[in-house]
Motif scaffolding. Structure first.
Motif, PDB file in Angstrom:
ATOM      1  N   THR A  78      -2.759   4.927   1.982  1.00  0.00           N
ATOM      2  CA  THR A  78      -3.677   3.780   1.908  1.00  0.00           C
ATOM      3  C   THR A  78      -3.948   3.271   3.314  1.00  0.00           C
ATOM      4  OG1 THR A  78      -2.813   3.099  -0.236  1.00  0.00           O
ATOM      5  CG2 THR A  78      -3.935   1.402   1.042  1.00  0.00           C
ATOM      6  N   THR A  90      -7.380   4.162  -0.953  1.00  0.00           N
ATOM      7  CA  THR A  90      -6.194   4.989  -1.182  1.00  0.00           C
ATOM      8  C   THR A  90      -6.677   6.377  -1.579  1.00  0.00           C
ATOM      9  OG1 THR A  90      -4.940   3.089  -1.979  1.00  0.00           O
ATOM     10  CG2 THR A  90      -4.100   5.257  -2.589  1.00  0.00           C
ATOM     11  N   PRO A  95       0.818  -1.212   0.000  1.00  0.00           N
ATOM     12  CA  PRO A  95       0.000   0.000   0.000  1.00  0.00           C
ATOM     13  C   PRO A  95       0.854   1.266   0.000  1.00  0.00           C
ATOM     14  CG  PRO A  95      -0.465  -1.412   1.919  1.00  0.00           C
ATOM     15  CD  PRO A  95       0.773  -1.932   1.276  1.00  0.00           C
TER      16      PRO A  95
END
Ligand SMILES: Cc1cc2nc3c(=O)[nH]c(=O)nc-3n(C[C@H](O)[C@H](O)[C@H](O)COP(=O)(O)OP(=O)(O)OC[C@H]3O[C@@H](n4cnc5c(N)ncnc54)[C@H](O)[C@@H]3O)c2cc1C
Length: 289
Positions: free
Chosen positions: A179, A203, A175
């Motif tokens: 995120t 995100t 991520p």
């Protein structure tokens, strides 16, 4: 109950395991942590004639970030992932999921990949994998192939793994800093399968709008499902209560649960809505903290 009779083969390499699977065809099954397969055999829900044990393949035990993915080897247990400090720091959805899969005893033996291969309609990892866009790596006689999790999940207890193939790894995209995610599960008691559960990952773009959205539900249909209409609604929008309510409504629409001792179908459908809304709100508050 005792399982039906079977032959046992301890594999010393992935190649040996694959060869045994090819040789014995549909009657052979991989044994990983055994947390689902052994109970299924004891209840005679599964009757493999050959078990190919991959439990001693140390080269399938790993957890490492590489080329934009967290790579989780097939013999990596839930407990190993749960304890990893880097995973806890950055993979919010995975951490929240690993904390609530079964109980610590099961997590000590059970593997993340084994759970995905088992593909129980109430499996927790399948929802987390769908919301985070995981990729399964499957090895067979003709080489290795990457299978996006949406294609990997075929039906209840059925995956894209073919005869003679082994899933060697699951890859979770790493991520970005903007995120976060959440796993919402209701269960009758700690360690139980979900009555209903939802996985969320969001995100944010630099302007604060939602650049990527993952929403999935489990124990709410024949297999874990991505709520694609909810994802579509979220994309490009600013997080808000109204937006989350509308997205959660899509989970209610998609959910098609069976009534059982955990609850009626309508109760579970309502929980789909509530859990998705909660997951989105909690993810958003983490991103704005
Ligand atoms: C008391 C109890 C409570 C539980 N509660 C939960 C829960 O709350 N949530 C949840 O999600 N799960 C729960 N489970 C299930 C469990 O977490 C997982 O299903 C289990 O950990 C699967 O991993 P395993 O390594 O034990 O797989 P195994 O049991 O060894 O294998 C499961 C299936 O996957 C296949 N398989 C395994 N690895 C591979 C591979 N690498 N390639 C191809 N096929 C493979 C096997 O052949 C078998 O068909 C529970 C289990 C128990 C016993």
């Amino acid at each position: 109950m005792f399982p039906a009779a079977f032959d046992y083969l301890r594999a010393h390499s992935i190649e040996e395991a694959a060869a045994a699977l090819s040789q014995h065809g549909g009657d052979a099954r991989i044994l990983a942590g055994g947390q689902s397969l052994i109970p299924a055999m004891r209840f005679r829900l599964a009757r493999p004639t050959v078990l190919v044990d991959i439990g001693s393949l140390r080269d399938l035990v790993y957890l490492r970030e590489e080329s934009g993915f967290l790579r989780v080897g097939a013999m990596t247990t839930d407990a190993r992932l749960e304890r990893d400090k880097d995973v806890r720091a950055r993979y919010a959805l995975l951490t929240e999921t690993s904390d609530v899969v079964a109980d610590p005893v099961v997590r000590h033996k059970g593997t993340v990949v084994g759970s995905l291969c088992h593909n129980d309609p109430a499996g927790d990892w399948a929802a987390a994998a769908l919301a985070s866009r995981a990729i399964m790596v499957v090895r067979g006689p003709s080489g290795e192939r990457d299978v996006p999790i949406d294609e990997f999940i075929v039906d209840s207890f059925t995956t894209a793994v073919q005869e003679g193939e082994i899933a060697v790894e699951v890859r979770f995209p790493t991520p970005s800093a903007r995120t976060s995610g959440a796993y919402e599960k209701i269960e009758r008691k700690v360690g139980d399968y979900a009555t209903a559960a939802a996985a969320v990952q969001l995100t944010l773009a630099d302007d604060g709008t939602i650049a990527q959205a993952g929403v999935a539900i489990t124990a709410l249909g024949p297999f874990a499902m991505r709520v694609t209409e909810a994802e579509r609604l979220l994309l490009g929008q600013r997080p808000s209560e109204d937006l989350f309510r509308a997205a959660a409504e899509e989970a209610y629409r998609l959910a098609d649960p069976n009534p059982d001792t955990r609850g009626s179908a309508e109760y579970k459908k309502n929980m789909a809505r509530i859990l998705v809304a909660r997951g989105l709100a909690r993810t958003s508050s983490k991103l704005h903290a």
